[in-house]
Scaffold this motif. Structure first.
Motif, mmCIF file in Angstrom:
data_model
loop_
_atom_site.group_PDB
_atom_site.id
_atom_site.type_symbol
_atom_site.label_atom_id
_atom_site.label_comp_id
_atom_site.label_asym_id
_atom_site.label_seq_id
_atom_site.Cartn_x
_atom_site.Cartn_y
_atom_site.Cartn_z
ATOM 1 N N CYS A 174 0.132 54.404 1.893
ATOM 2 C CA CYS A 174 0.517 54.046 0.519
ATOM 3 C C CYS A 174 0.052 52.636 0.166
ATOM 4 C CB CYS A 174 2.037 54.151 0.348
ATOM 5 S SG CYS A 174 2.662 55.836 0.327
ATOM 6 N N GLU B 35 -2.564 51.643 -2.781
ATOM 7 C CA GLU B 35 -2.180 50.689 -3.822
ATOM 8 C C GLU B 35 -3.207 49.552 -3.924
ATOM 9 O OE1 GLU B 35 1.883 48.514 -5.361
ATOM 10 O OE2 GLU B 35 1.676 48.953 -3.223
ATOM 11 N N ALA C 284 -6.331 50.882 -5.578
ATOM 12 C CA ALA C 284 -6.165 51.017 -7.031
ATOM 13 C C ALA C 284 -6.270 49.651 -7.708
ATOM 14 C CB ALA C 284 -4.829 51.673 -7.350
ATOM 15 N N ARG D 134 -9.740 54.945 -10.399
ATOM 16 C CA ARG D 134 -8.417 54.331 -10.184
ATOM 17 C C ARG D 134 -7.304 55.332 -10.499
ATOM 18 N NH1 ARG D 134 -4.983 50.961 -13.966
ATOM 19 N NH2 ARG D 134 -3.499 49.914 -12.595
ATOM 20 N N THR D 135 -7.471 56.085 -11.565
ATOM 21 C CA THR D 135 -6.473 57.090 -11.945
ATOM 22 C C THR D 135 -6.318 58.136 -10.843
ATOM 23 O OG1 THR D 135 -6.981 56.764 -14.283
ATOM 24 C CG2 THR D 135 -5.848 58.796 -13.698
ATOM 25 N N GLN D 136 -7.423 58.539 -10.260
ATOM 26 C CA GLN D 136 -7.369 59.509 -9.163
ATOM 27 C C GLN D 136 -6.641 58.918 -7.948
ATOM 28 O OE1 GLN D 136 -11.579 60.404 -8.813
ATOM 29 N NE2 GLN D 136 -11.296 62.368 -9.863
ATOM 30 N N GLN E 18 -4.417 56.569 -8.053
ATOM 31 C CA GLN E 18 -2.998 56.452 -8.406
ATOM 32 C C GLN E 18 -2.277 57.797 -8.268
ATOM 33 O OE1 GLN E 18 -3.447 54.595 -12.299
ATOM 34 N NE2 GLN E 18 -2.553 52.689 -11.492
ATOM 35 N N GLN E 19 -2.961 58.879 -8.581
ATOM 36 C CA GLN E 19 -2.357 60.205 -8.400
ATOM 37 C C GLN E 19 -2.110 60.486 -6.917
ATOM 38 O OE1 GLN E 19 -5.052 62.825 -10.465
ATOM 39 N NE2 GLN E 19 -4.161 62.380 -12.472
ATOM 40 N N LYS E 20 -3.085 60.124 -6.092
ATOM 41 C CA LYS E 20 -2.896 60.263 -4.640
ATOM 42 C C LYS E 20 -1.730 59.398 -4.177
ATOM 43 C CE LYS E 20 -7.632 61.170 -3.085
ATOM 44 N NZ LYS E 20 -8.742 60.624 -2.279
ATOM 45 N N LYS F 24 0.899 58.478 -5.892
ATOM 46 C CA LYS F 24 2.176 59.091 -6.285
ATOM 47 C C LYS F 24 2.589 60.167 -5.286
ATOM 48 C CE LYS F 24 1.732 58.253 -11.240
ATOM 49 N NZ LYS F 24 1.505 58.859 -12.552
ATOM 50 N N LYS F 25 1.644 61.014 -4.912
ATOM 51 C CA LYS F 25 1.941 62.065 -3.928
ATOM 52 C C LYS F 25 2.322 61.457 -2.579
ATOM 53 C CE LYS F 25 -1.079 65.542 -5.979
ATOM 54 N NZ LYS F 25 -2.315 66.324 -5.811
#
Length: 138
Positions: A27, A31, A34, A60-62, A64-66, A68-69
């Protein structure tokens, strides 16, 4: 039985702790990645490279999705870790109780055996000598 369960639980706890630490590291890495992509996108915009900035922001959006998971998985792992720790604590308490009971049983058996030895030593006396002692003749 209690000792085996405790040993297995401690091993499981260690594996879960390692998994949780790995998840946290993952994580943190996502972070940072990103954040780095965002900074690169800002730099690209300052250099009038809009397509590059757009591409970096999409990446970056991709990420950030990773992230979150990964954060959800990390939270779940933390809950598992807390539950396992609670179970290990309960098993350790039970193991201490069992050990205490075993020690008490061993102590009681030793006391009983020593009492039996006293009785046996009385039986080793000569029966004729005892008869004279009972009659008051020493």
């Amino acid at each position: 039985e209690c000792g085996v369960a405790l040993e297995q639980s401690l091993e499981g706890l260690q594996v879960t702790q390692d998994s949780y630490n790995t998840q946290r590291t993952f994580c943190t890495r996502l972070e940072r990645n990103a954040d780095m992509l965002y900074e690169q996108a800002k730099t690209a915009l300052l250099n009038n490279e809009e397509e590059k900035a757009k591409s970096l922001l999409f990446e970056r959006t991709q990420v950030q999705q990773k992230l979150k998971k990964a954060l959800v998985a990390c939270a779940e792992e933390k809950q598992r870790l807390a539950k396992l720790q609670s179970n290990v604590d309960a098993l350790e308490q039970r193991a201490l109780e069992v050990e205490s009971l075993l020690n008490r049983a061993v102590g009681a058996k030793a006391l009983q055996d020593s009492s039996n030895m006293d009785l046996l030593s009385l039986d080793d006396e000569d029966p004729l000598l005892r008869k004279f002692q009972d009659m008051g003749i020493d």
